[in-house]
Design a protein around this motif. Structure first.
Motif, PDB file in Angstrom:
ATOM      1  N   GLY A 130      11.748  33.267  53.483  1.00 46.51           N
ATOM      2  CA  GLY A 130      12.541  32.109  53.090  1.00 46.51           C
ATOM      3  C   GLY A 130      13.627  32.497  52.106  1.00 46.51           C
ATOM      4  N   ALA A 131      14.515  31.558  51.847  1.00 43.46           N
ATOM      5  CA  ALA A 131      15.623  31.796  50.937  1.00 43.46           C
ATOM      6  C   ALA A 131      15.124  31.981  49.513  1.00 43.46           C
ATOM      7  CB  ALA A 131      16.601  30.621  50.992  1.00 43.46           C
ATOM      8  N   THR A 132      15.829  32.798  48.748  1.00 45.28           N
ATOM      9  CA  THR A 132      15.465  33.044  47.366  1.00 45.28           C
ATOM     10  C   THR A 132      15.799  31.842  46.495  1.00 45.28           C
ATOM     11  OG1 THR A 132      15.959  35.380  47.714  1.00 45.28           O
ATOM     12  CG2 THR A 132      15.797  34.617  45.429  1.00 45.28           C
ATOM     13  N   GLU A 133      14.865  31.413  45.659  1.00 43.58           N
ATOM     14  CA  GLU A 133      15.082  30.268  44.773  1.00 43.58           C
ATOM     15  C   GLU A 133      16.234  30.562  43.822  1.00 43.58           C
ATOM     16  OE1 GLU A 133      14.388  26.451  43.432  1.00 43.58           O
ATOM     17  OE2 GLU A 133      13.359  27.495  45.059  1.00 43.58           O
ATOM     18  N   GLY A 134      17.157  29.630  43.733  1.00 41.84           N
ATOM     19  CA  GLY A 134      18.283  29.781  42.813  1.00 41.84           C
ATOM     20  C   GLY A 134      19.288  30.831  43.238  1.00 41.84           C
ATOM     21  N   ALA A 135      19.283  31.175  44.534  1.00 45.43           N
ATOM     22  CA  ALA A 135      20.217  32.190  45.016  1.00 45.43           C
ATOM     23  C   ALA A 135      21.659  31.724  44.861  1.00 45.43           C
ATOM     24  CB  ALA A 135      19.935  32.500  46.488  1.00 45.43           C
ATOM     25  N   THR A 136      22.563  32.700  44.696  1.00 46.13           N
ATOM     26  CA  THR A 136      23.985  32.382  44.550  1.00 46.13           C
ATOM     27  C   THR A 136      24.501  31.669  45.783  1.00 46.13           C
ATOM     28  OG1 THR A 136      24.269  34.346  43.190  1.00 46.13           O
ATOM     29  CG2 THR A 136      26.257  33.366  44.109  1.00 46.13           C
ATOM     30  N   LYS A 137      25.259  30.610  45.574  1.00 47.87           N
ATOM     31  CA  LYS A 137      25.818  29.846  46.688  1.00 47.87           C
ATOM     32  C   LYS A 137      27.122  30.478  47.142  1.00 47.87           C
ATOM     33  CE  LYS A 137      22.582  26.733  46.575  1.00 47.87           C
ATOM     34  NZ  LYS A 137      21.582  26.630  47.648  1.00 47.87           N
ATOM     35  N   GLY A 138      27.034  31.684  47.624  1.00 46.68           N
ATOM     36  CA  GLY A 138      28.220  32.387  48.082  1.00 46.68           C
ATOM     37  C   GLY A 138      28.060  33.872  47.905  1.00 46.68           C
ATOM     38  N   PRO A 139      28.965  34.667  48.462  1.00 46.52           N
ATOM     39  CA  PRO A 139      28.848  36.122  48.358  1.00 46.52           C
ATOM     40  C   PRO A 139      29.089  36.612  46.932  1.00 46.52           C
ATOM     41  CG  PRO A 139      30.900  35.503  49.445  1.00 46.52           C
ATOM     42  CD  PRO A 139      30.109  34.253  49.289  1.00 46.52           C
ATOM     43  N   ALA A 140      28.408  37.700  46.587  1.00 49.37           N
ATOM     44  CA  ALA A 140      28.565  38.318  45.272  1.00 49.37           C
ATOM     45  C   ALA A 140      29.321  39.635  45.423  1.00 49.37           C
ATOM     46  CB  ALA A 140      27.197  38.560  44.647  1.00 49.37           C
ATOM     47  N   THR A 141      29.620  40.264  44.290  1.00 50.49           N
ATOM     48  CA  THR A 141      30.390  41.505  44.324  1.00 50.49           C
ATOM     49  C   THR A 141      29.742  42.551  45.220  1.00 50.49           C
ATOM     50  OG1 THR A 141      31.252  41.125  42.080  1.00 50.49           O
ATOM     51  CG2 THR A 141      31.311  43.390  42.913  1.00 50.49           C
ATOM     52  N   GLN A 142      28.402  42.660  45.133  1.00 49.11           N
ATOM     53  CA  GLN A 142      27.725  43.691  45.925  1.00 49.11           C
ATOM     54  C   GLN A 142      27.840  43.421  47.415  1.00 49.11           C
ATOM     55  OE1 GLN A 142      26.494  46.520  44.500  1.00 49.11           O
ATOM     56  NE2 GLN A 142      26.453  47.182  46.642  1.00 49.11           N
ATOM     57  N   ASP A 143      27.851  42.145  47.803  1.00 49.12           N
ATOM     58  CA  ASP A 143      28.034  41.821  49.225  1.00 49.12           C
ATOM     59  C   ASP A 143      29.380  42.354  49.718  1.00 49.12           C
ATOM     60  OD1 ASP A 143      25.617  40.289  49.623  1.00 49.12           O
ATOM     61  OD2 ASP A 143      26.548  38.707  48.420  1.00 49.12           O
ATOM     62  N   TYR A 144      30.405  42.194  48.887  1.00 44.80           N
ATOM     63  CA  TYR A 144      31.727  42.678  49.277  1.00 44.80           C
ATOM     64  C   TYR A 144      31.768  44.200  49.301  1.00 44.80           C
ATOM     65  CZ  TYR A 144      33.532  37.924  48.868  1.00 44.80           C
ATOM     66  OH  TYR A 144      33.765  36.590  49.054  1.00 44.80           O
ATOM     67  N   LEU A 145      31.131  44.829  48.325  1.00 47.84           N
ATOM     68  CA  LEU A 145      31.127  46.293  48.305  1.00 47.84           C
ATOM     69  C   LEU A 145      30.394  46.860  49.514  1.00 47.84           C
ATOM     70  CD1 LEU A 145      30.433  46.923  44.507  1.00 47.84           C
ATOM     71  CD2 LEU A 145      32.618  47.184  45.734  1.00 47.84           C
ATOM     72  N   ASP A 146      29.290  46.229  49.903  1.00 46.46           N
ATOM     73  CA  ASP A 146      28.558  46.687  51.090  1.00 46.46           C
ATOM     74  C   ASP A 146      29.412  46.527  52.342  1.00 46.46           C
ATOM     75  OD1 ASP A 146      26.395  47.267  49.496  1.00 46.46           O
ATOM     76  OD2 ASP A 146      25.323  45.386  49.930  1.00 46.46           O
TER      77      ASP A 146
END
Length: 432
Positions: free
Chosen positions: A389-405
């Motif tokens: 399931g989704a992580t509780e309190g997860a960021t509502k959008g991409p983070a810096t690491q998502d872009y770097l990956d």
């Protein structure tokens, strides 16, 4: 007893209408309606003239739109003003429009208009705090059919503003192409001949097609893209179909004609026997000079491989400019990332880091990486990192690491060798 009278407009009165128009124009009385509109309404709508003997000394022209009527023209020769002719003309045209069942009769005129008294005497009221706004429609009705047959279209306004970054390229195109075409009269005063044909060259994915469309949007001219691969199946053959297409373009008042990957039909002519495409290249070389003689048109050819183009194709007299469109610089990359990152998270993303990591990326590469990062972040938000399931309190959008990956997994379009050759081509073939 007055020597003049008001009667219906006759076709033989056209010369008198033209004389009235010129008289009003000479008196610096700006008209809201064009002469062509006035003449069309004389024939099709409602018009009366004041005559003295056989001379037309005044005219009023009206047009009905639903339940509202408009006075599109009212003029009296200067020597006959202040004699009640204007009021009589308004009464005459109103009488003829009455059967239409109008609820309101209106008129628009410049602030300096001197015939307000005639309207007030006829019962019109002067409305305060109103502003007249107008916008020219870029494509006239009679052009829609030939434009449609060409597969052309009027692009949305604002594409120019939507081109993120690329400030140097935009400024160059604005000054060299848009300015003299959009302000042709001013350019003529300075002895500037507006460009008729240009080549955009650069590595794949650098935005040449985007710029061509943005120029069309900026000028508000119809955009007609020619696809050689589609023309090849025409019964007239590729050369014949190309010639026919440009003849159809000549029917448009304005047009931006775009040929992408023009090297397909304008490559070096060589070999024995001649290649079948040499006839197409020859035809295109004949078409361009004829195209250049027609104002209100711009041919944009784009190529990824300018070195392969026939030398006669690029020579002076055919193309005004040969403009490089290269990889985005640091400022342009930052503008692109700012555009692609959702506003809800952009302040939490290390944009300068992304800018540094995407040196050598094309605009298409950056857009792909941004979309890929958004997709990865969405999947993590829905399914979680481990598939649960989704992580509780997860960021509502991409983070810096998502872009770097995503950047790490993006294969760049332009190799160092291709970029080096492009820089050489700028020195040897560029013309700005």
């Amino acid at each position: 007893m007055t020597k003049w009278r008001v009667r219906d407009f006759h076709t033989t009165d056209l010369d008198g209408i033209l004389h009235l128009w010129e008289s009003a124009k000479a008196a610096s009385a700006e008209s809201v309606y064009a002469l062509s509109e006035v003449l069309a309404s004389c024939e099709k709508d409602y018009a009366v003239v004041a005559v003295e003997g056989d001379q037309v000394i005044g005219a009023a022209v009206g047009r009905a739109a639903h339940d509202q009527g408009w006075i599109v023209f009212l003029a009296v020769l200067p020597e006959y003003r202040s004699s009640g002719i204007g009021t009589a003309l308004l009464a005459g045209v109103e009488t003829r429009m009455a059967p239409h069942g109008l609820n309101k009769l209106s008129a628009l005129m410049p602030e300096a208009e001197t015939r307000v008294g005639a309207f007030l005497a006829r019962g019109f009221s002067l409305k305060q705090n109103l502003r007249y706004l107008e916008r020219k429609i870029p494509v006239q009705r009679q052009e829609l059919e030939p434009l449609s047959s060409l597969g052309g279209r009027v692009l949305a306004r604002g594409l120019w503003e939507n081109v993120s970054g690329m400030r140097k390229e935009k400024e160059l195109l604005e000054r060299r192409l848009v300015l003299p075409l959009a302000k042709a009269d001013l350019a003529d005063e300075f002895g500037v001949v507006p460009p008729r044909a240009v080549v955009l060259f650069g590595p794949p994915g650098t935005g040449k097609t985007t710029f061509a469309k943005a120029i069309s949007s900026r000028l508000e001219w119809p955009f007609v893209e020619i696809f050689p691969s589609r023309l090849a199946s025409d019964s007239k053959g590729l050369a014949g179909a190309l010639r026919e297409t440009f003849l159809e373009v000549a029917e448009l008042e304005h047009a931006v004609v775009f040929i992408d990957e023009v090297e397909e039909i304008a490559s070096h002519r060589s070999g024995e026997p001649p290649s079948p495409l040499q006839g197409v290249t020859n035809e295109l070389l004949k078409i361009i000079p004829a195209f250049r003689e027609q104002p209100g048109r711009l041919l944009i050819c784009a190529t990824n491989f300018i070195r392969t183009l026939d030398s006669a194709f690029l020579r002076h007299g055919r193309f005004d400019y040969v403009i490089p469109i290269g990889l985005p610089d640091q400022q342009a990359r930052e503008a692109m990332w700012q555009r692609f990152i959702p506003t809800s998270v952009v302040n939490d993303v290390d944009v300068p880091l992304l800018v540094r990591r995407t040196d050598g990326f094309t605009p298409a590469d950056i857009e792909y990486a941004a979309r890929s990062a958004s997709q990865r972040a969405l999947e993590k938000a829905v399914y979680g990192n481990g598939g649960g399931g989704a992580t509780e309190g997860a960021t509502k959008g991409p983070a810096t690491q998502d872009y770097l990956d995503a950047i790490e997994d993006t294969r760049t379009t332009v190799s160092e060798e291709v970029h080096r050759q492009f820089l050489e081509d700028i020195d040897v073939l560029g013309r700005v």
